[in-house]
Scaffold this active site. Structure first.
Site, mmCIF file in Angstrom:
data_model
loop_
_atom_site.group_PDB
_atom_site.id
_atom_site.type_symbol
_atom_site.label_atom_id
_atom_site.label_comp_id
_atom_site.label_asym_id
_atom_site.label_seq_id
_atom_site.Cartn_x
_atom_site.Cartn_y
_atom_site.Cartn_z
ATOM 1 N N ASN A 205 0.829 -1.290 0.227
ATOM 2 C CA ASN A 205 0.167 -0.062 -0.106
ATOM 3 C C ASN A 205 0.749 0.974 -0.020
ATOM 4 O O ASN A 205 1.999 1.593 0.080
ATOM 5 C CB ASN A 205 -1.463 -0.222 1.389
ATOM 6 C CG ASN A 205 -0.683 -0.315 2.609
ATOM 7 O OD1 ASN A 205 0.190 0.982 3.347
ATOM 8 N ND2 ASN A 205 -0.465 -1.106 2.671
ATOM 9 N N ASP A 274 -2.773 -6.488 4.510
ATOM 10 C CA ASP A 274 -4.119 -7.456 4.830
ATOM 11 C C ASP A 274 -3.886 -8.441 3.759
ATOM 12 O O ASP A 274 -4.360 -9.792 5.296
ATOM 13 C CB ASP A 274 -5.601 -6.543 4.414
ATOM 14 C CG ASP A 274 -5.511 -5.046 5.689
ATOM 15 O OD1 ASP A 274 -5.554 -5.839 6.298
ATOM 16 O OD2 ASP A 274 -6.378 -4.460 4.978
ATOM 17 N N LYS A 284 11.974 -15.601 -10.100
ATOM 18 C CA LYS A 284 10.605 -15.389 -10.706
ATOM 19 C C LYS A 284 9.389 -15.806 -11.483
ATOM 20 O O LYS A 284 9.897 -17.082 -11.862
ATOM 21 C CB LYS A 284 11.515 -14.469 -12.011
ATOM 22 C CG LYS A 284 10.656 -13.349 -12.624
ATOM 23 C CD LYS A 284 11.606 -12.824 -13.052
ATOM 24 C CE LYS A 284 10.875 -11.624 -14.311
ATOM 25 N NZ LYS A 284 11.277 -10.794 -15.030
ATOM 26 N N PHE A 318 -3.828 3.211 14.806
ATOM 27 C CA PHE A 318 -4.495 4.185 13.645
ATOM 28 C C PHE A 318 -4.933 3.489 12.427
ATOM 29 O O PHE A 318 -5.230 2.305 11.995
ATOM 30 C CB PHE A 318 -3.002 4.419 13.089
ATOM 31 C CG PHE A 318 -2.733 4.959 13.712
ATOM 32 C CD1 PHE A 318 -1.581 4.362 15.173
ATOM 33 C CD2 PHE A 318 -2.168 6.667 13.437
ATOM 34 C CE1 PHE A 318 -1.038 5.591 16.207
ATOM 35 C CE2 PHE A 318 -1.686 7.444 14.453
ATOM 36 C CZ PHE A 318 -1.098 6.796 16.009
ATOM 37 N N LYS A 332 -13.198 -0.692 15.174
ATOM 38 C CA LYS A 332 -11.591 -0.756 15.918
ATOM 39 C C LYS A 332 -11.026 -1.018 16.597
ATOM 40 O O LYS A 332 -10.645 -1.994 17.205
ATOM 41 C CB LYS A 332 -11.080 -0.334 14.059
ATOM 42 C CG LYS A 332 -10.898 -1.531 12.928
ATOM 43 C CD LYS A 332 -10.352 -0.929 12.108
ATOM 44 C CE LYS A 332 -10.908 -0.575 10.736
ATOM 45 N NZ LYS A 332 -9.754 -0.206 9.661
ATOM 46 N N LYS A 336 -10.381 -4.206 18.916
ATOM 47 C CA LYS A 336 -9.083 -4.581 18.744
ATOM 48 C C LYS A 336 -8.657 -4.025 20.532
ATOM 49 O O LYS A 336 -6.795 -3.786 20.357
ATOM 50 C CB LYS A 336 -7.986 -3.775 17.959
ATOM 51 C CG LYS A 336 -7.711 -3.897 16.316
ATOM 52 C CD LYS A 336 -7.528 -3.749 15.537
ATOM 53 C CE LYS A 336 -7.676 -3.503 14.133
ATOM 54 N NZ LYS A 336 -6.801 -4.385 13.333
HETATM 55 N N1 CTP Z 1 -3.554 -4.273 12.043
HETATM 56 C C1 CTP Z 1 -2.817 -4.641 12.402
HETATM 57 N N2 CTP Z 1 -2.409 -5.457 11.442
HETATM 58 C C2 CTP Z 1 -3.047 -5.935 10.720
HETATM 59 C C3 CTP Z 1 -3.443 -5.027 10.053
HETATM 60 C C4 CTP Z 1 -4.037 -3.523 10.953
HETATM 61 O O1 CTP Z 1 -1.250 -4.699 13.609
HETATM 62 N N3 CTP Z 1 -2.707 -6.829 10.027
HETATM 63 C C5 CTP Z 1 -3.380 -2.871 12.944
HETATM 64 C C6 CTP Z 1 -3.096 -1.044 12.011
HETATM 65 O O2 CTP Z 1 -1.557 -1.375 12.616
HETATM 66 C C7 CTP Z 1 -3.814 -0.257 12.680
HETATM 67 C C8 CTP Z 1 -5.398 -0.808 12.560
HETATM 68 O O3 CTP Z 1 -4.847 -2.037 12.906
HETATM 69 O O4 CTP Z 1 -3.099 0.151 13.549
HETATM 70 C C9 CTP Z 1 -6.423 -0.589 11.810
HETATM 71 O O5 CTP Z 1 -5.540 -1.193 10.409
HETATM 72 P P1 CTP Z 1 -6.759 -0.527 9.204
HETATM 73 O O6 CTP Z 1 -5.759 -1.233 8.647
HETATM 74 O O7 CTP Z 1 -7.161 0.288 9.168
HETATM 75 O O8 CTP Z 1 -7.334 -1.741 10.013
HETATM 76 P P2 CTP Z 1 -8.183 -3.762 9.238
HETATM 77 O O9 CTP Z 1 -8.423 -4.335 10.846
HETATM 78 O O10 CTP Z 1 -6.942 -4.115 7.991
HETATM 79 O O11 CTP Z 1 -9.798 -3.698 8.569
HETATM 80 P P3 CTP Z 1 -9.952 -3.056 7.697
HETATM 81 O O12 CTP Z 1 -8.761 -2.919 6.565
HETATM 82 O O13 CTP Z 1 -10.685 -4.320 6.827
HETATM 83 O O14 CTP Z 1 -10.327 -1.718 7.474
#
Ligand code: CTP
Length: 399
Positions: A205, A274, A284, A318, A332, A336
């Site tokens: 990302n 994710d 490769k 975040f 979240k 969490k």
């Molecule tokens: N986070 C994490 N591990 C993951 C994904 C997210 O620790 N695999 C943490 C991020 O560092 C952030 C928080 O969870 O502090 C929210 O991350 P975000 O990407 O917004 O949430 P997701 O749980 O991944 O939900 P979605 O992608 O479905 O919005």
């Protein structure tokens, strides 16, 4: 205005004092320069006067209007930084010799004192210089270790003035450190992760890591021991911070868990990818051989796992969202088990991913919220850590 006194000695590295002045000014500090007589052979005092807007001091009896200026200046400054500091100046400080403005001011100063040595490597390593440094350290004077590299004399070794950014960070820490953060470990994650399909292809990302690096910098200045676990970024790590670089989410999880036991505060800014590929290849894949449908699986949710073993730790999450940021962040925050959630809407132009600015909403589990309007990520990191400080103090008073 907050002010520091900058002592400047005769060293080829004297030109770096200009950058030190600029960096302190950008942090909102005024700078008053005090030069040794010999330093004026390298640079005219007028240069520092122009940069600081204040008369550069060289001699004890320069100012007829303020006859005992070395005493009156003491009450105006919150730090005495000597950079560059020669072996001679360090020797004089260690023996209490006060034969010019700078050494007299050192004896009169009540503020913290920071010294950044710059000299030939033999002079630096000489047992006399080392003894002087030890003595000054035992008296509470702090030092910024010189770098090792090519010196003005053409030799290689320790003695190069430390980089201005490092000197300024250490100086700001001396001025800004708070008891709430002293001796506490703050763990920060930053940047994206990359999940590889093969050695040349990955999903990731656009996160730049800027928010996390700013938070690490701020936590260091506030006096914490900072561990920064960073995904791939181009950013320079803030000086004074312990950095561990990782690439994939699984590695980030492992690194975070390794330091979790010691952490008091965790700031989880990382944009953890994710998904990862269910099947990866060590070589490769030819484009003609890539399957049209690639199977993916979710990566471990690091923060969710931390929330399940939280203990006394303070967790900050975040949430970067596109639309309905607050609602999604609230969900979240609960799931969490975080103590403070920072929500931002990355669909807005000019803020969020990779930008130097951001606009966020802070959310607390008790239903409170606070919007921080668009401002620099540096300012946002200061606001977030000010709120973390409040939470830490609340917990302390409850115990
Ligand atoms: N986070 C994490 N591990 C993951 C994904 C997210 O620790 N695999 C943490 C991020 O560092 C952030 C928080 O969870 O502090 C929210 O991350 P975000 O990407 O917004 O949430 P997701 O749980 O991944 O939900 P979605 O992608 O479905 O919005």
């Amino acid at each position: 205005m907050k002010k520091i006194a900058l002592g400047v000695c005769s060293s080829v590295s004297i030109y770096k004092a200009c950058e030190i002045i600029r960096l302190f000014q950008s942090e909102g500090f005024g700078v008053r320069v005090i030069m040794t007589e010999k330093a004026t052979r390298f640079i005219d005092p007028y240069l520092f006067t122009s940069l600081t807007g204040e008369r550069t001091i060289v001699h004890l009896f320069d100012d007829q209007q303020r006859p005992i200026e070395h005493i009156s200046l003491v009450d105006e400054v919150s730090l005495l930084l000597v950079a560059p500091a020669t072996a001679n100046l360090i020797g004089k400080m260690a023996s209490g010799i006060a034969d010019d403005f700078l050494t007299t001011f050192y004896l009169a100063a009540k503020c913290p004192v920071l010294v950044a040595p710059a000299m030939n490597e033999a002079m630096y390593l000489h047992p006399q210089t080392q003894e002087n440094i030890r003595k000054l350290k035992s008296l509470g004077v702090e030092f910024v270790e010189p770098d090792t590299g090519y010196l003005a004399c053409g030799k290689k070794g320790p003695g190069r003035l430390a980089p201005p950014e490092k000197i300024v960070q250490q100086g700001l820490r001396l001025v800004r450190a708070k008891d709430t953060f002293r001796d506490k470990v703050v763990l920060v994650t930053a940047g994206p992760t990359r999940e590889f399909l093969d050695p040349v292809r990955f999903v990731s990302n656009p996160a730049s890591g800027k928010m996390g690096y700013e938070l690490a910098r701020e936590a260091y200045q506030l006096g914490a021991e900072v561990i920064l676990i960073s995904g791939p970024t181009w950013l320079e790590p803030p000086p004074g911070v312990y950095l561990e670089r990782v690439t994939e989410a699984a590695e980030m999880k492992e690194a975070v868990l390794k330091h979790y036991a010691r952490a008091r505060v965790v700031l989880m800014t990382a944009a953890v990818a994710d998904f990862r590929f269910r099947k990866t290849r060590p070589e490769k894949i030819r484009k003609t051989e890539i399957e049209r449908t690639l199977e993916i699986e979710t990566t471990p949710d690091i923060l969710e796992e931390l929330g399940q073993h939280k203990g006394q730790r303070l967790l900050v999450g975040f949430a970067a969202e596109t639309g309905q940021a607050v609602e999604k962040a609230l969900e979240k925050m609960k799931r969490k088990q975080v103590d403070l959630m920072v929500a931002n809407d990355v669909s807005q132009p000019e803020v969020g991913f990779a930008s130097d600015e951001n606009e966020v909403v802070l959310l607390w589990p008790d239903g409170r919220s606070r919007k921080i309007p668009r401002t620099s990520k540096r300012k946002i990191s200061q606001e977030i850590l000010a709120e973390v400080e409040v939470l830490l103090n609340e917990r302390k008073s409850k115990r």
